[in-house]
Design a protein around this motif. Structure first.
Motif, PDB file in Angstrom:
ATOM      1  N   ILE A 141       0.838  -1.191   0.000  1.00  0.00           N
ATOM      2  CA  ILE A 141       0.000   0.000   0.000  1.00  0.00           C
ATOM      3  C   ILE A 141       0.878   1.248   0.000  1.00  0.00           C
ATOM      4  O   ILE A 141       1.658   1.478   0.915  1.00  0.00           O
ATOM      5  N   VAL A 142       0.780   1.974  -1.092  1.00  0.00           N
ATOM      6  CA  VAL A 142       1.567   3.190  -1.225  1.00  0.00           C
ATOM      7  C   VAL A 142       0.664   4.367  -0.884  1.00  0.00           C
ATOM      8  O   VAL A 142      -0.476   4.438  -1.348  1.00  0.00           O
ATOM      9  N   ALA A 143       1.194   5.293  -0.074  1.00  0.00           N
ATOM     10  CA  ALA A 143       0.409   6.471   0.311  1.00  0.00           C
ATOM     11  C   ALA A 143       0.095   7.320  -0.920  1.00  0.00           C
ATOM     12  O   ALA A 143       0.816   7.253  -1.915  1.00  0.00           O
ATOM     13  N   PRO A 144      -0.970   8.124  -0.864  1.00  0.00           N
ATOM     14  CA  PRO A 144      -1.292   8.974  -2.013  1.00  0.00           C
ATOM     15  C   PRO A 144      -0.127   9.894  -2.364  1.00  0.00           C
ATOM     16  O   PRO A 144       0.615  10.321  -1.479  1.00  0.00           O
ATOM     17  N   LEU A 166      10.588   6.309   1.267  1.00  0.00           N
ATOM     18  CA  LEU A 166      10.012   7.554   0.749  1.00  0.00           C
ATOM     19  C   LEU A 166       8.923   7.272  -0.281  1.00  0.00           C
ATOM     20  O   LEU A 166       7.895   7.957  -0.329  1.00  0.00           O
ATOM     21  N   ALA A 167       9.152   6.248  -1.102  1.00  0.00           N
ATOM     22  CA  ALA A 167       8.151   5.908  -2.115  1.00  0.00           C
ATOM     23  C   ALA A 167       6.857   5.456  -1.439  1.00  0.00           C
ATOM     24  O   ALA A 167       5.761   5.834  -1.848  1.00  0.00           O
ATOM     25  N   LEU A 168       6.995   4.656  -0.377  1.00  0.00           N
ATOM     26  CA  LEU A 168       5.805   4.205   0.351  1.00  0.00           C
ATOM     27  C   LEU A 168       5.041   5.375   0.943  1.00  0.00           C
ATOM     28  O   LEU A 168       3.834   5.333   1.106  1.00  0.00           O
ATOM     29  N   MET A 169       5.766   6.444   1.282  1.00  0.00           N
ATOM     30  CA  MET A 169       5.126   7.619   1.872  1.00  0.00           C
ATOM     31  C   MET A 169       4.508   8.518   0.799  1.00  0.00           C
ATOM     32  O   MET A 169       4.004   9.597   1.103  1.00  0.00           O
ATOM     33  N   GLY A 170       4.633   8.114  -0.460  1.00  0.00           N
ATOM     34  CA  GLY A 170       3.950   8.844  -1.518  1.00  0.00           C
ATOM     35  C   GLY A 170       4.806   9.856  -2.271  1.00  0.00           C
ATOM     36  O   GLY A 170       4.303  10.609  -3.097  1.00  0.00           O
ATOM     37  N   HIS A 171       6.114   9.850  -1.996  1.00  0.00           N
ATOM     38  CA  HIS A 171       6.971  10.804  -2.716  1.00  0.00           C
ATOM     39  C   HIS A 171       7.476  10.183  -4.010  1.00  0.00           C
ATOM     40  O   HIS A 171       7.567   8.970  -4.136  1.00  0.00           O
ATOM     41  N   SER A 172       7.831  11.049  -4.939  1.00  0.00           N
ATOM     42  CA  SER A 172       8.371  10.572  -6.202  1.00  0.00           C
ATOM     43  C   SER A 172       9.896  10.538  -6.060  1.00  0.00           C
ATOM     44  O   SER A 172      10.533  11.547  -5.782  1.00  0.00           O
TER      45      SER A 172
END
Ligand SMILES: Cc1cc2nc3c(=O)[nH]c(=O)nc-3n(C[C@H](O)[C@H](O)[C@H](O)COP(=O)(O)OP(=O)(O)OC[C@H]3O[C@@H](n4cnc5c(N)ncnc54)[C@H](O)[C@@H]3O)c2cc1C
Ligand SMILES: Cc1cc2nc3c(=O)[nH]c(=O)nc-3n(C[C@H](O)[C@H](O)[C@H](O)COP(=O)(O)OP(=O)(O)OC[C@H]3O[C@@H](n4cnc5c(N)ncnc54)[C@H](O)[C@@H]3O)c2cc1C
Ligand code: SF4
Ligand code: SF4
Ligand code: FES
Lengths: 472, 279
Positions: A141-144, A166-172
């Motif tokens: 599950i990746v954050a928006p 960082l990707a999981l937290m929704g950052h590129s």
């Protein structure tokens, strides 16, 4: 780790790891230990006392939930065990193999006091290997999307961990890696027989599935500087460029043909697959009589690689005694089993060459131990008149690595310590430069995979906090 | 993949390629190089960036087909791609207004000299170029070198074009004619650079050479490219490739370049066998 015979366990000892026999394995590059079977894993898990305060957890730099994952294994719930480990440790298949467990989680396991600790590393490896077959089925599950962009320099354990979090937290996230392959030391340094490259590859692919973009062949400081990355619109930068600069001894003859840094030797063999020359183009000298200088994991890896490349004799020259050897016990044990000869209290003074400029011998001097030095280890003192020559055709220098100065030199406002390490705030990885964080070997000097990962994790948290506050 | 936009034969065994690598094309400076890996089983090897066209996003490489890797590169055609190209690596040439600069390129070493003369000229120097090869058919970039030099001298070992002899002879002639030279830049086979340095040391002319040791990573992490300069060990890929020629231990470099002589022959045999099987 090795099952030392002197630990006379009152209770049943830990389950031994099935592995290739020494005489067979020195002829191939396949992994030495086979891994636990499900039955053995369950039996080993049953040894765990499920201690309430879990001392083992505090021994782990990333605090893997050890009793809990072991209980899941005991219950036969292997996939769940893997997922639980992954909450704290992004690369369990790697750490289960290469962590110095005897100094970390297993050292403080309650059972260690009474006999043999639970084989935490082996169980972690078991769960992770089981999980490797599961990856496709698990939905992460990746954050928006936050719309924030982060650049990560270096695709070693520190960079990969930071990027994944960082990707999981929704950052590129974009990783910039100097080599043509991601993995850092895991692909260029640690040999196939200790860490199969397919494992690293599947971890890297998992990261790409999270949306992390990996730019290979990108040397930061050359193609772009840190400042240029920030100008291009990255909101933060994490530097995980490792400690890749090889030290030499500065003794005469060190530039003769046949003298390698361990980095070069291992890179040729591992990353460039010189062990499969001429199918692969990169050559390597297949020395018959090889000496490796040093006493750490790197030295052991080089010595064991030399055996597999067909050396008849491999010696290891180390200037202190066995007690001071920094290598993991499992590594020294495996190396000795395979026939590496340890020349302890021995320091090289000169490399002697033939008329063609190739190594012919290594002149050494015997040492004795004096008072402890600043590192707390007893200082070696040369014994007068003890020089002797070791006839060799290949010398591998494995006396340590320091950080590569490239990034420091091209980032004027980045504070760099006297050994070339980047200075950071320990809890966050924040450097002297706004929006720029660092972690792993580039900050600590050569250390361990798990400590680099821990640093990547802490930095990811700090970067996230920074990006999510107003003005971030 | 880095697509090959153009491929051209310059001389027997010497090829020019324009390769799509927009970021490198925009960044590179005279004296820098790239490391390439042609395919999955390939080795990493360095080539100088001879020229670049930032607008088109291409870099130019010029190389001699020497062994297995350069052969594999030469086998690629326009439209095909090189698997890995990394750069720009190494320190750029130190360019300033020195006065009269003599740039010497030998054999395929003419390629790396070309961007240097352009930069030296742009910095306001008077540039005399000396290019040399074993014979006329091996001489490359004569037109380009002439166009960007104040004066061009040509030497061939057999006299098939230009002066019959070595570039050192032409340099000696300039000294005999009491021509003032402020800096010599020499790039080419190691014996040529060594000979030039011996002469310029006598003449008391500062000399810069560009070294070509065997490399792996090109970023300072292996030490394979180390040479002794002024008694100190330096890594050519990060500290160079250019050094004060009077301080370089050429004997050591020559020996180190032979480290894999046996392997290079074995690699070629392997290629020939494979090609034989394919037929
Ligand atoms: C041979 C060997 C054996 C080891 N064995 C063990 C072991 O058994 N157990 C253990 O725990 N630890 C071991 N270690 C140590 C461990 O591997 C390191 O501590 C760990 O890999 C550090 O991780 P890192 O991410 O900081 O750096 P690295 O793994 O070094 O990764 C850094 C990455 O950054 C890239 N990079 C560098 N500069 C740039 C740049 N300018 N631009 C872009 N990319 C760049 C590099 O190419 C590399 O891929 C070993 C090390 C070696 C060399
Ligand atoms: C910074 C740098 C820039 C270079 N720029 C160019 C360039 O612009 N054009 C070009 O043609 N070459 C250049 N070279 C040399 C080039 O890298 C080698 O010719 C190439 O690696 C040979 O590979 P191979 O597998 O085809 O031949 P191999 O099988 O490796 O060698 C075949 C023959 O070439 C010799 N050789 C091997 N490596 C080198 C080397 N590094 N330098 C000189 N001779 C070598 C061997 O002794 C052997 O006789 C450069 C080298 C460096 C370090
Ligand atoms: S990550 Fe390493 S230290 Fe932590 S539990 Fe696993 S093996 Fe032990
Ligand atoms: S300390 Fe040892 S016995 Fe106790 S929970 Fe941890 S692993 Fe199990
Ligand atoms: S090529 Fe590896 S350090 Fe220069």
């Amino acid at each position: 780790m090795s099952d030392t015979p002197e630990t006379k366990a009152k209770r049943p000892g830990r389950h031994p790891m099935p592995e290739q026999k020494p005489l067979e394995r020195v002829k191939n590059f396949q992994e030495v230990p086979f891994g636990y079977t499900p039955e053995t894993a369950v039996a080993e898990a049953q040894r765990c006392l499920q201690c309430k305060n879990a001392p083992c957890r505090k021994g782990c730099p990333v605090e893997v939930k050890i009793p809990e994952f072991i209980r899941l294994i005991k219950e036969g719930n292997f996939a769940a065990a893997n997922r639980l480990i992954k909450e704290d440790n992004a690369l369990p298949a790697v750490c289960g193999r290469v962590c110095p467990q005897e100094d970390q989680c297993e050292q403080v396991c309650l059972l260690a006091k009474k006999g043999e600790p639970v084989a935490i590393g082996r169980l972690e490896r078991f769960a992770a290997d089981y999980g490797l077959g599961e990856v496709e089925k698990v939905k992460v599950i990746v954050a928006p999307a936050t719309g924030k962009r982060v650049a990560v320099v270096g695709a070693g354990p520190a960079g990969l961990t930071c990027a994944g979090d960082l990707a999981l937290m929704g950052h590129s996230v974009t990783i910039f890696e100097a080599f043509h392959k991601a993995g850092g030391v895991l692909v260029y340094g640690i040999p196939e027989f200790r860490l199969p490259k397919a494992i690293v590859q599947s971890e890297v692919e998992a990261l790409q599935r999270l949306g992390v973009d990996i730019q290979l062949n990108a040397v930061i400081g050359k193609i772009d500087t840190i400042d240029e990355l920030l100008e291009q619109g990255f909101d933060a930068v994490f530097i995980g460029s490792g400690a890749g600069l090889p030290n030499f001894m500065g003794i005469p003859g060190e530039n003769l043909g046949g003298v390698y840094s361990a980095n070069e030797y291992l890179t040729r063999s591992n990353l460039m697959k010189a062990y499969r020359f001429p199918e692969y183009d990169t050559p390597i000298i297949r020395g018959k009589r090889v000496v490796v200088i040093g006493g750490g994991n790197v030295a052991m890896d080089a010595a064991r690689t030399a055996l597999r490349l067909g050396a008849e004799q491999v010696a290891l020259a180390y200037r202190r005694s066995r007690e001071e050897m920094p290598a993991r016990r499992e590594e020294t044990h495996h190396a000795e089993e395979e026939g590496v000869r340890f020349e302890l209290l021995t320091a090289p003074v000169e490399v002697l060459g033939d008329e063609k400029g190739f190594v012919r011998a290594l002149r050494c001097q015997r040492m004795k131990l004096g008072e402890p030095d600043s590192s707390g280890r007893r200082r070696p003192i040369p014994i007068e008149g003890s020089e002797f020559d070791m006839e060799v055709d290949t010398v591998i220098v494995a006396i340590g690595n320091t950080p590569n100065p490239l990034i420091g030199a091209t980032t004027p406002d980045l504070k760099v310590g006297k050994h070339g390490t980047i200075e950071t705030e320990a809890a966050t990885g924040q450097t002297s430069k706004p929006r720029v964080f660092a972690g792993g070997d580039i900050v600590t000097g050569a250390a361990t995979v798990i400590s680099a990962m821990g640093a990547g994790k802490r930095a990811a948290r700090a970067i996230h906090a920074m990006l999510m506050t107003k003005g971030g | 993949m880095y697509p090959i936009k153009q491929k051209r034969q310059l001389a027997e065994n010497i090829l020019l390629m324009k390769v799509q690598a927009p970021k490198i094309a925009a960044k590179r400076k005279a004296g820098q190089f790239v490391i390439l890996r042609v395919n999955e089983t390939g080795e990493r090897f360095p080539l100088t960036i001879a020229d670049a066209d930032p607008a088109a996003g291409t870099i130019t490489i010029i190389f001699q087909v020497a062994g297995r890797s350069t052969r594999a590169l030469a086998a690629l055609n326009e439209g095909e791609g090189i698997l890995d190209v990394v750069g720009p690596l190494g320190k750029p040439t130190h360019i300033e207004k020195f006065g009269h600069v003599v740039c010497i390129g030998g054999g395929v070493g003419i390629a790396p000299v070309y961007p240097i003369i352009c930069a030296m000229k742009a910095a306001g120097n008077r540039v005399t170029s000396i290019i040399s090869a074993r014979n006329k058919s091996l001489l490359i970039l004569e037109e380009e070198m002439r166009a960007h030099s104040d004066e061009l001298k040509v030497a061939t070992d057999d006299g098939s074009t230009g002066f019959k002899g070595f570039p050192t002879h032409l340099l000696q002639q300039m000294a005999d004619a009491k021509e003032r030279v402020d800096l010599v830049v020499a790039v080419g086979p190691v014996p040529m650079m060594r000979a030039v340095c011996q002469l310029t040391k006598q003449l008391g002319i500062r000399t810069m050479v560009s070294l070509n040791p065997i490399m792996v990573d090109g970023t300072g992490m292996c030490g394979g490219c180390r040479v002794t300069v002024g008694g100190k060990t330096r890594f050519v890929c990060v500290d160079g490739p250019e050094f004060d020629g009077h301080a370089v231990d050429f004997e050591e470099l020559i020996k180190r370049l032979k480290t894999y002589a046996v392997h290079e022959r074995a690699a070629l045999d392997h290629v020939c066998k494979m090609e034989g099987q394919a037929k």
